[in-house]
Design a protein around this motif. Structure first.
Motif, PDB file in Angstrom:
ATOM      1  N   UNK A 175       0.603  -0.915   0.162  1.00  0.00           N
ATOM      2  CA  UNK A 175       0.148   0.353   0.148  1.00  0.00           C
ATOM      3  C   UNK A 175       1.126   1.122  -0.030  1.00  0.00           C
ATOM      4  N   UNK A 176       0.633   2.217   1.148  1.00  0.00           N
ATOM      5  CA  UNK A 176       1.024   3.740   0.187  1.00  0.00           C
ATOM      6  C   UNK A 176       1.949   4.015   2.152  1.00  0.00           C
ATOM      7  N   UNK A 177       2.930   4.516   1.313  1.00  0.00           N
ATOM      8  CA  UNK A 177       4.088   4.222   3.250  1.00  0.00           C
ATOM      9  C   UNK A 177       4.819   5.963   2.637  1.00  0.00           C
ATOM     10  N   UNK A 178       4.703   6.586   4.151  1.00  0.00           N
ATOM     11  CA  UNK A 178       5.396   8.245   4.034  1.00  0.00           C
ATOM     12  C   UNK A 178       6.731   8.275   4.753  1.00  0.00           C
ATOM     13  N   UNK A 179       7.568   8.427   3.977  1.00  0.00           N
ATOM     14  CA  UNK A 179       8.544   8.889   5.408  1.00  0.00           C
ATOM     15  C   UNK A 179       8.745  10.422   5.575  1.00  0.00           C
ATOM     16  N   UNK A 180       9.074  10.866   6.989  1.00  0.00           N
ATOM     17  CA  UNK A 180       8.961  11.944   7.542  1.00  0.00           C
ATOM     18  C   UNK A 180      11.097  12.243   7.782  1.00  0.00           C
ATOM     19  N   UNK A 181      11.257  13.754   7.762  1.00  0.00           N
ATOM     20  CA  UNK A 181      12.360  13.409   9.041  1.00  0.00           C
ATOM     21  C   UNK A 181      11.530  15.162   9.326  1.00  0.00           C
ATOM     22  N   UNK A 182      11.334  14.992  11.045  1.00  0.00           N
ATOM     23  CA  UNK A 182      11.283  16.557  11.972  1.00  0.00           C
ATOM     24  C   UNK A 182       9.305  16.613  10.651  1.00  0.00           C
ATOM     25  N   UNK A 190       4.301   3.819  -3.042  1.00  0.00           N
ATOM     26  CA  UNK A 190       3.197   2.557  -3.208  1.00  0.00           C
ATOM     27  C   UNK A 190       3.569   1.729  -3.983  1.00  0.00           C
ATOM     28  N   UNK A 191       2.859   0.411  -3.218  1.00  0.00           N
ATOM     29  CA  UNK A 191       3.895  -1.131  -3.780  1.00  0.00           C
ATOM     30  C   UNK A 191       2.609  -1.203  -3.500  1.00  0.00           C
ATOM     31  N   UNK A 192       2.740  -2.879  -4.304  1.00  0.00           N
ATOM     32  CA  UNK A 192       1.611  -3.669  -4.395  1.00  0.00           C
ATOM     33  C   UNK A 192       2.002  -4.671  -2.706  1.00  0.00           C
ATOM     34  N   UNK A 193       0.342  -6.157  -3.157  1.00  0.00           N
ATOM     35  CA  UNK A 193       0.094  -6.695  -2.359  1.00  0.00           C
ATOM     36  C   UNK A 193       1.865  -7.775  -2.220  1.00  0.00           C
ATOM     37  N   UNK A 194       2.333  -7.581  -2.579  1.00  0.00           N
ATOM     38  CA  UNK A 194       3.512  -8.712  -2.441  1.00  0.00           C
ATOM     39  C   UNK A 194       4.629  -7.660  -3.026  1.00  0.00           C
ATOM     40  N   UNK A 209      10.729  18.045  -6.611  1.00  0.00           N
ATOM     41  CA  UNK A 209      10.146  16.274  -6.988  1.00  0.00           C
ATOM     42  C   UNK A 209      10.660  15.002  -7.735  1.00  0.00           C
ATOM     43  N   UNK A 210      11.136  14.441  -7.637  1.00  0.00           N
ATOM     44  CA  UNK A 210      11.421  13.639  -8.225  1.00  0.00           C
ATOM     45  C   UNK A 210      10.755  12.267  -8.262  1.00  0.00           C
ATOM     46  N   UNK A 211      10.943  11.912  -9.506  1.00  0.00           N
ATOM     47  CA  UNK A 211       9.607  10.523  -9.383  1.00  0.00           C
ATOM     48  C   UNK A 211      10.051   9.201 -10.086  1.00  0.00           C
ATOM     49  N   UNK A 212      10.271   8.219  -9.393  1.00  0.00           N
ATOM     50  CA  UNK A 212      10.907   7.039  -9.556  1.00  0.00           C
ATOM     51  C   UNK A 212       9.763   5.277  -9.483  1.00  0.00           C
TER      52      UNK A 212
END
Length: 312
Positions: A175-182, A190-194, A209-212
């Motif tokens: 699913x969706x993951x968010x990373x933060x620093x402070x 975004x990840x698949x169910x696998x 902004x960067x996309x990968x």
């Protein structure tokens, strides 16, 4: 002397996760195991004594304030075998093994208060960002992720300066993951169910902004393997002194490819002399590179380059 010897140079490109070079009574390193110059030692996470280019077997490490930082085992100047890192109070920070210079198998992590933090399993065929999570606990011992599954919000086991939020399933992100620093958002993925990455967006300190679609890309020679072979044929010269003395062997060179693709800190890790060390550095210094990328953003990459000198 045989003037009709065939000169056969052979080059191998290897990724070096951790290496030392140079020789000094005290060698300082950053928290990411990068060797620091003495004038930058105030930024050091730890130091080693009397190692320089001879890191073999068990190497003790110390905080700049002289408490034990832990130890690591080395073979040919790269981590190999058991390693252990401690907090200043002596409690476990992390512990595990290296194989072929990379983290391998199950690593255990702890909190400064002595409580267990997490256990993760590294796969040699995947990057550090794809370590499989087994368990994660908070500093009071409450189990947050059990047997690789559970929703989690807290320090990233792979980089505790960063907080992450999302769901683990069978040890992998889904699913969706968010990373933060402070208070700054670093990336959203975004990840698949696998557990496979679908896409990600990251932001640098200036908000660009960067996309990968891949987590990391290693630095590469601009012409790829074919371009490197052309560069070698054009640039390589077997030193006359080495030919006269029938010198053969391998020269390991370490260097950094910076964010612009330029090379820095080119040094011989293991040399054989007779002009071969200088030739290996010259060949590397004249090569052109594309920088590595981490989550779409250009990053410095530390490399290890082996030049094999052969006479036939």
């Amino acid at each position: 002397m045989n003037f009709f010897k065939t000169i056969l140079p052979v080059i191998f490109l290897l990724i070096l996760h951790r290496a030392s070079h140079g020789q000094s009574d005290t060698t300082y390193f950053s928290a990411y195991d990068v060797k620091l110059k003495k004038e930058s030692k105030e930024y050091a996470a730890y130091y080693e004594l009397n190692n320089g280019m001879s890191r073999e077997g068990k190497v003790e490490r110390f905080y700049p304030t002289h408490e034990s930082y832990g130890f690591a085992f080395y073979a040919e100047n790269r981590p190999e075998g058991h390693t252990k890192q401690l907090f200043k109070n002596g409690n476990l920070y992390q512990e595990g093994n290296y194989e072929n210079g990379s983290r391998s198998g199950i690593w255990t992590l702890g909190f400064e208060n002595g409580q267990s933090f997490a256990s993760v399993k590294y796969d040699q065929e995947k990057s550090l960002n794809h370590a499989v999570v087994i368990n994660i606990m908070d500093s009071l011992g409450t189990l947050l992720v059990s047997n690789g599954s559970g929703k989690y919000s807290g320090p990233n086991p792979l980089n505790r300066e960063i907080t992450i939020e999302g769901e683990f399933r069978s040890g992998l992100k889904v699913g969706e993951w968010t990373s933060k620093k402070e208070d700054r958002t670093l990336d959203i993925e975004h990840y698949t169910a696998l557990g496979d990455l679908i896409s990600g967006t990251s932001w640098d300190k200036d908000g660009k902004e960067y996309h990968y679609t891949v987590i990391e890309e290693q630095a590469k020679h601009k012409g790829g393997m074919e371009g490197w072979i052309k560069h070698l044929k054009k640039t390589f010269r077997y030193p006359a002194k080495a030919i006269r003395n029938d010198i053969e062997g391998d020269v390991d060179v370490t260097f950094i490819v910076n964010k612009n693709g330029d090379l820095e800190n080119i040094e011989v890790l293991n040399g054989i002399g007779y002009g071969c060390d200088e030739e290996a550095i010259r060949v590397v210094s004249k090569s052109k590179w594309n920088p590595g990328k981490q989550k779409g953003q250009p990053v410095k990459s530390r490399m290890r380059f082996r030049v094999a000198f052969r006479l036939r």
